[in-house]
Design an enzyme around this catalytic site. Structure first.
Site, PDB file in Angstrom:
ATOM      1  CG  ASN A  11      45.904  33.666  53.636  1.00  0.00           C
ATOM      2  OD1 ASN A  11      45.292  32.667  53.300  1.00  0.00           O
ATOM      3  ND2 ASN A  11      46.643  33.714  54.732  1.00  0.00           N
ATOM      4  CG  ASP A 245      55.694  36.598  55.495  1.00  0.00           C
ATOM      5  OD1 ASP A 245      56.061  35.578  56.118  1.00  0.00           O
ATOM      6  OD2 ASP A 245      54.521  37.007  55.497  1.00  0.00           O
TER       7      ASP A 245
END
Length: 297
Positions: A11, A245
């Protein structure tokens, strides 16, 4: 040097920094706006690459300006993009992120990420051969996640599944995962349970080993026995975006050192990441991570 395969989203993050979150119908004056690379798949790939791993990414981008920027940035990180498709008939994925007082709110538009297919994953099978770990998330279609688990099983590669954003997952899929890495709300969502209960009881309900992230508290992990606690590392928090993440990328890189050491170093890497602005911008190097972990061992 670890070899990691990441199958997941890419993204462009549209980040607004403001003093507080607006209420419904309210307009606020923001303090800063940035466009920064993101997506849970790309973030975890960058985290692993920064820590010294050789990383292959499987995903999709539109053939648009954001897609060009994201592709170039991932190349710059040394990530193998052989299996990232460029699509002409859709835009690249975006995440609109508001950051206030160290917390964040996020709205994701999947776009190209919704076009990652089981067939594409199967075609990328060569990347799995000889890998040390496969990292998966849930910002791409579940059929692609399931295909990645199948390919990893055939290649004999352990799978780390970060179930975010959370959704109910079949037990048959979870049983094939080496480690599930949720927070408490994600674990409850995966299992269809109440998130307000004892997180240790939730961990015991999972049909696979669980590494549960707990923010500044660190992480708890269970691999057949009683849950073990790895305390967090104290830092000044700037932006929590991308902390999970970073944790997952680090855990994959250090998995061959054993689960105790993998979780400890993952907590150190995640702590460093929240001390800086931006998901990928805050991700630390191997030297920084090992230095923090050694200082507070």
């Amino acid at each position: 040097m670890a070899r990691i395969v990441v199958v997941g989203s890419i993204n462009m993050d549209l980040v607004t920094v403001t003093a507080r979150f607006p209420g419904p119908g309210e307009t606020l004056m923001g303090e800063r706006f940035l466009t920064v690379p993101g997506g849970k798949g790309a973030n975890q790939a960058v985290a692993a690459a920064r820590l010294g791993a050789r990383v292959s990414l499987v995903g999709a981008l539109g053939r648009d300006a954001f897609g060009d920027q994201l592709y170039t940035g991932l190349q710059r990180e040394g990530i193998d993009l052989t299996h990232v498709r460029r699509l002409d008939d859709t835009e690249s994925g975006t995440a609109s992120i508001t950051v206030a007082s160290g917390e964040n709110q996020i709205v994701v538009v999947p776009a190209a990420n919704a076009r990652v297919t089981a067939a594409q994953v199967e075609k990328s099978a060569a990347a799995f051969d000889g890998a040390d770990a496969v990292l998966l998330q849930l910002e791409i279609p579940l059929e692609a996640v399931e295909a990645a688990v199948d390919v990893a099983a055939r290649a004999g590669v352990p799978v780390i599944l970060n179930p975010a954003p959370a959704q109910r997952l079949p037990a048959a899929l979870l049983k094939r995962v080496r480690y599930l890495t949720p927070n408490q709300h994600e674990l409850a969502g995966v299992l269809g349970e109440n998130a307000d209960g004892d997180f240790r009881a939730l961990m015991a309900c999972a049909p696979c080993p669980v590494v549960l992230t707990r923010g500044s508290e660190g992480a708890w992990y269970r691999d057949g026995g009683e849950p073990v606690h790895q305390r967090g590392f104290k830092v000044d928090v700037v932006d929590t975006t991308g902390a999970g993440d970073t944790f997952n990328g680090a855990m994959a890189v250090f998995l061959d050192r054993g689960i105790d050491e993998a979780v400890r170093l993952a907590c150190a890497a995640a702590a460093l990441s929240v001390s800086r602005l931006g998901a990928q911008g805050g991700m630390p190097s191997l030297r920084e991570t090992e230095a923090l972990a050694s200082a507070l061992k």
